[in-house]
Design a protein around this motif. Structure first.
Motif, short mmCIF file in Angstrom:
data_model
loop_
_atom_site.label_atom_id
_atom_site.label_comp_id
_atom_site.label_asym_id
_atom_site.label_seq_id
_atom_site.Cartn_x
_atom_site.Cartn_y
_atom_site.Cartn_z
N LEU A 169 34.59 44.75 37.67
CA LEU A 169 34.93 45.55 36.49
C LEU A 169 36.25 45.09 35.88
O LEU A 169 36.38 44.96 34.66
CB LEU A 169 35.04 47.04 36.88
CG LEU A 169 33.73 47.80 37.08
CD1 LEU A 169 33.97 49.07 37.90
CD2 LEU A 169 33.10 48.16 35.74
N HIS A 170 37.23 44.84 36.73
CA HIS A 170 38.53 44.38 36.28
C HIS A 170 38.39 43.07 35.49
O HIS A 170 38.92 42.94 34.39
CB HIS A 170 39.42 44.17 37.53
CG HIS A 170 40.77 43.57 37.28
ND1 HIS A 170 41.94 44.24 37.52
CD2 HIS A 170 41.14 42.35 36.83
CE1 HIS A 170 42.97 43.47 37.24
NE2 HIS A 170 42.52 42.31 36.81
N GLU A 171 37.61 42.13 36.07
CA GLU A 171 37.50 40.80 35.46
C GLU A 171 36.53 40.77 34.30
O GLU A 171 36.84 40.21 33.25
CB GLU A 171 37.08 39.78 36.52
CG GLU A 171 38.11 39.55 37.62
CD GLU A 171 39.39 38.91 37.13
OE1 GLU A 171 39.41 38.35 36.02
OE2 GLU A 171 40.40 38.99 37.85
N CYS A 172 35.31 41.32 34.51
CA CYS A 172 34.27 41.20 33.46
C CYS A 172 34.60 42.03 32.25
O CYS A 172 34.28 41.66 31.14
CB CYS A 172 32.92 41.73 33.90
SG CYS A 172 32.32 41.20 35.42
N MET A 231 43.47 34.90 33.35
CA MET A 231 44.26 35.79 34.18
C MET A 231 43.70 35.83 35.58
O MET A 231 42.50 35.71 35.76
CB MET A 231 44.21 37.20 33.61
CG MET A 231 45.07 37.34 32.39
SD MET A 231 44.37 38.57 31.33
CE MET A 231 44.74 37.86 29.75
N ILE A 232 44.55 36.02 36.49
CA ILE A 232 44.05 36.10 37.84
C ILE A 232 43.97 37.55 38.27
O ILE A 232 44.74 38.39 37.85
CB ILE A 232 44.92 35.32 38.84
CG1 ILE A 232 46.35 35.83 38.85
CG2 ILE A 232 44.87 33.85 38.54
CD1 ILE A 232 47.20 35.24 39.93
N MET A 233 42.99 37.80 39.06
CA MET A 233 42.80 39.14 39.60
C MET A 233 43.61 39.23 40.88
O MET A 233 43.91 38.22 41.49
CB MET A 233 41.30 39.29 39.91
CG MET A 233 40.92 40.51 40.71
SD MET A 233 41.42 42.04 39.94
CE MET A 233 41.05 43.18 41.24
N ALA A 234 43.95 40.44 41.21
CA ALA A 234 44.69 40.73 42.42
C ALA A 234 44.54 39.65 43.49
O ALA A 234 43.44 39.30 43.86
CB ALA A 234 44.19 42.03 43.00
N GLY A 257 37.55 44.71 32.11
CA GLY A 257 38.92 45.20 31.93
C GLY A 257 39.77 44.30 31.03
O GLY A 257 40.25 44.74 29.98
N HIS A 258 39.93 43.05 31.42
CA HIS A 258 40.78 42.15 30.63
C HIS A 258 40.23 41.91 29.24
O HIS A 258 40.98 41.69 28.30
CB HIS A 258 40.95 40.81 31.35
CG HIS A 258 41.97 40.85 32.45
ND1 HIS A 258 43.26 41.26 32.24
CD2 HIS A 258 41.89 40.52 33.76
CE1 HIS A 258 43.94 41.19 33.39
NE2 HIS A 258 43.12 40.75 34.33
N GLY A 259 38.90 41.92 29.13
CA GLY A 259 38.29 41.62 27.83
C GLY A 259 38.22 42.82 26.91
O GLY A 259 37.85 42.69 25.75
N GLU A 312 49.36 44.13 31.61
CA GLU A 312 48.00 43.60 31.43
C GLU A 312 47.15 43.84 32.69
O GLU A 312 45.98 44.23 32.60
CB GLU A 312 48.06 42.11 31.09
CG GLU A 312 46.71 41.41 30.95
CD GLU A 312 45.78 42.07 29.93
OE1 GLU A 312 46.27 42.76 29.02
OE2 GLU A 312 44.56 41.89 30.07
N GLU A 313 47.73 43.62 33.85
CA GLU A 313 46.98 43.86 35.08
C GLU A 313 46.68 45.35 35.26
O GLU A 313 45.61 45.73 35.73
CB GLU A 313 47.74 43.31 36.29
CG GLU A 313 47.83 41.79 36.33
CD GLU A 313 46.51 41.09 36.09
OE1 GLU A 313 45.49 41.55 36.63
OE2 GLU A 313 46.48 40.10 35.35
N ALA A 314 47.63 46.20 34.89
CA ALA A 314 47.41 47.65 35.00
C ALA A 314 46.27 48.08 34.07
O ALA A 314 45.43 48.90 34.44
CB ALA A 314 48.69 48.40 34.65
ZN ZN Z 1 43.68 40.58 36.26
#
Ligand code: ZN
Length: 678
Positions: free
Chosen positions: A453-456, A1-4, A458-460, A481-483
């Motif tokens: 935080l979002h990447e490390c 997934m890509i972050m913002a 949040g998604h996981g 998913e991004e939210a």
């Molecule tokens: Zn993301």
């Protein structure tokens, strides 16, 4: 997934983060601006200190990154390559006056489609409207040598012109690359080139049947169905055409594979060697089980030099199944990675204390590997516009069983930051001087930590109910998913544990992020939307959804307050603790929706809070923004790597930083175009 996907408006803090970078003040980041876009350059600090072997690896992987460019173009729209090749032929060969206003408008249009990898806006996905007329286009085509134009065999110039005029100027032909309006057939109304001759219902049926058939055969059903193929109807039969050597896009994939084979000879570790071998095998067979094996091998590899190369993200497909080709080549920033390692090491703490229902928390968070990287080359869907962070692989079951890799692209965010110094944006939209000062002091750190935080984590984080897959939320999946990842980050940024871990000096950092997040979601991101349009892009929907949902819940008690000053709208946060509670509350709701695959609830949240725009506020924001004269979107020029050959061997790899955007685009079209115009 890509972050913002970062954009100038969220980076308004002064730079100065890294001393070594500040020494190179003469490095020009911003090179030009046209329409709504600006072109930046990024530096690759630390490249010279890599070993020759690592430099060679980066060189080979960068070549592989450039070889897939045409694939992305073709995936975005069936006629993109035909149009690009036509416009480039005109650009080179038009014999008329190239100094007129009309020709300048033609140049801008070409720059824009280079920027978007096709004729649809990279962000809104609306078809781009040229600033010149069909009549002038005719003049251009007639003033270009016929043999240079990508005409079909037996096609007359008249027919060619009619065809191209229709494709470029007719706003009813493929008006959108990606249509997410659920009241319409998503497949038929999206211009993206993932399906042909089939409608949405047929696509859904095809993959349901395929899964059932596989279940009967007891075949692996964990694979990402449809990820690397186009679904077409031919002679009445619906079937997949796979993107692989010998399949669709073979000419480009063969080139990618040849560079990957060279990379194999200088791999840094046995794990990396295995992962590259698996990737090559996947490109040769198109086998999705091999793709999963590759991803598992890739997660296990912790080499300094790393890369992404493949059909990765499904944001471009209205059905969220087919992946767009992309590549990022990078190496680890060892010093900055210490920050994300603290988060990874403590991943279980965050999971256990998350505000979601215990049954939807992961009992054991596995291998959340996080690092800060230095980008060396961007390709495919990541070029010239790039995300600022990536968390892969996307397959949920692999993430759960083997973990995932999460990266923050530090030299890219640094370039954004440098480019936005003193553009006046923060001063225009922030409510108070206190907010401005806080943002200047802590904004960059807050932004980087939110990304981490979002990447490390949040998604996981979180887990799905057994039997539920990520596709259950269909067209709302990406925004939800991004939210989810954003809320996880926002919730923890204000946790005292962040100070305890030494990640932030005090909670003022969180306040800076809360200010800018709410300001952005409620107001400032509207600068990227045209009047009368809805919000379409997943990350924008995510931010709007969070900000509006919360604002509605706290409007009465004024936790977040709308304030008018000199006829201008501002949003002021009065109670940061209460706001944090609300982030937690919404995270709990969204985790439940994700875990249970509750399509209806996802739809209601996104449609009620994430899509619509208040026309009055929109008008005001656009007026205030236009006075600042800032282009909202940024794209990057890649650095160039050159081999230094001495007595037939590679003695070194040199890096240089070109500053000519058009020159780079034309160079790529000349040297890395492997697919036909049609
Ligand atoms: Zn993301």
């Amino acid at each position: 997934m890509i972050m913002a996907i970062a954009f100038s408006v969220s980076y308004c803090t002064p730079g100065g983060k890294k001393k070594e970078k500040n020494n190179e003040k003469e490095f020009k980041v911003l090179t030009e601006q046209f329409a709504d876009s600006k072109i930046l350059r990024y530096q690759v600090p630390g490249f010279d200190s890599l070993s020759l072997r690592q430099k060679k690896l980066i060189y080979y992987l960068s070549q592989a990154a450039l070889c897939g460019r045409d694939i992305t173009w073709d995936q975005n729209y069936k006629f993109n390559l035909l149009i690009r090749k036509t416009l480039e032929a005109i650009y080179h060969g038009y014999s008329g006056d190239k100094k007129t206003e009309d020709f300048k408008k033609f140049e801008v249009y070409l720059k824009r489609i280079w920027f978007c990898n096709g004729i649809h806006h990279h962000y809104s996905t609306d078809k781009l409207i040229p600033g010149f007329s069909p009549v002038y286009f005719k003049t251009l085509v007639q003033g270009t040598k016929k043999e240079d134009l990508p005409m079909k065999n037996g096609q007359s110039l008249e027919q060619f012109l009619t065809e191209l005029t229709r494709l470029i100027f007719d706003t009813s032909v493929a008006p959108k690359r990606l249509n997410l309006d659920p009241s319409q057939d998503l497949v038929l109304t999206s211009g993206a080139n993932f399906y042909e001759g089939v409608n949405q219902q047929e696509v859904e049926k095809y993959y349901t049947d395929l899964k059932k058939a596989d279940a009967k055969l007891k075949k692996d059903q964990k694979v990402s169905y449809g990820l690397n193929s186009k679904l077409i109807r031919e002679n009445g039969k619906i079937s997949e055409q796979t993107w692989k050597v010998g399949g669709l896009y073979s000419q480009a994939i063969v080139q990618i594979v040849s560079w990957l084979e060279k990379a194999l000879t200088v791999a840094e570790s046995p794990e990396q060697k295995t992962s590259i071998e698996k990737l090559i095998s996947y490109y040769k067979t198109g086998d999705l089980a091999t793709w999963d094996e590759y991803n598992i091998a890739w997660v296990k590899d912790d080499s300094r030099v790393d890369f992404v190369n493949g059909f990765i993200e499904v944001y471009g497909d209205p059905m969220a199944m087919k992946a767009t080709w992309e590549s990022v080549v990078n190496f680890k920033d060892i010093e900055a990675t210490k920050r994300t390692q603290i988060l990874s090491t403590n991943a279980q703490y965050f999971e256990d204390h998350s505000p979601v229902a215990p049954k939807y928390r992961k009992k054991k968070v596995k291998g959340v590997s996080a690092k800060v990287i230095t980008v060396a080359q961007l390709g495919g869907d990541c070029y010239p516009t790039t995300p600022i962070g990536i968390n892969l692989p996307n397959a949920n079951w692999i993430r759960k069983e083997y973990g995932s890799k999460s990266v923050t692209m530090d030299n890219i965010t640094y370039a954004y930051n440098q480019a936005s110094l003193g553009n006046g944006f923060l001063e225009e939209f922030a409510y108070s001087q206190e907010e401005i000062d806080r943002e200047k002091k802590y904004g960059h750190l807050a932004g980087n930590l939110t990304t981490d935080l979002h990447e490390c984590l949040g998604h996981g984080s979180g887990q799905l109910k057994p039997g539920i897959t990520g596709e259950a939320l269909k067209n709302y999946h990406s925004a939800i998913e991004e939210a989810r990842a954003d809320l996880f980050a926002l919730y923890y940024l204000d946790d005292p544990v962040m100070i305890q871990y030494g990640l932030i000096p005090d909670l003022e950092v969180a306040k800076a992020e809360y200010d800018s997040y709410m300001r952005n979601g409620l107001m400032t991101q509207l600068v990227r939307i045209q009047p009368g349009k809805n919000i379409e892009q997943a990350h924008m929907r995510d931010r709007a959804l969070i900000a509006h949902w919360i604002y509605e819940k706290v409007r009465k008690d004024k936790t977040v307050e709308k304030v008018m000053k000199n006829g201008k709208t501002y949003f002021r946060i009065n109670d940061y603790d209460k706001l944090r509670e609300k982030f937690g509350e919404l995270l709990n709701i969204i985790q439940r929706i994700t875990s249970e695959g509750d399509y209806q609830a996802a739809k209601e949240l996104v449609e009620n809070y994430g899509v619509r725009v208040d026309p009055e506020l929109h008008k005001e924001v656009l007026a205030r923004y236009s006075k600042l004269n800032i282009a909202p979107y940024s794209g990057f020029i890649n650095p160039v790597f050159t081999q230094v050959i001495k007595t037939d061997t590679i003695a070194d790899i040199m890096i240089s930083y070109p500053d000519d955007y058009s020159g780079q685009m034309l160079f790529y079209s000349k040297n890395y175009s492997f697919l036909p115009a049609r």
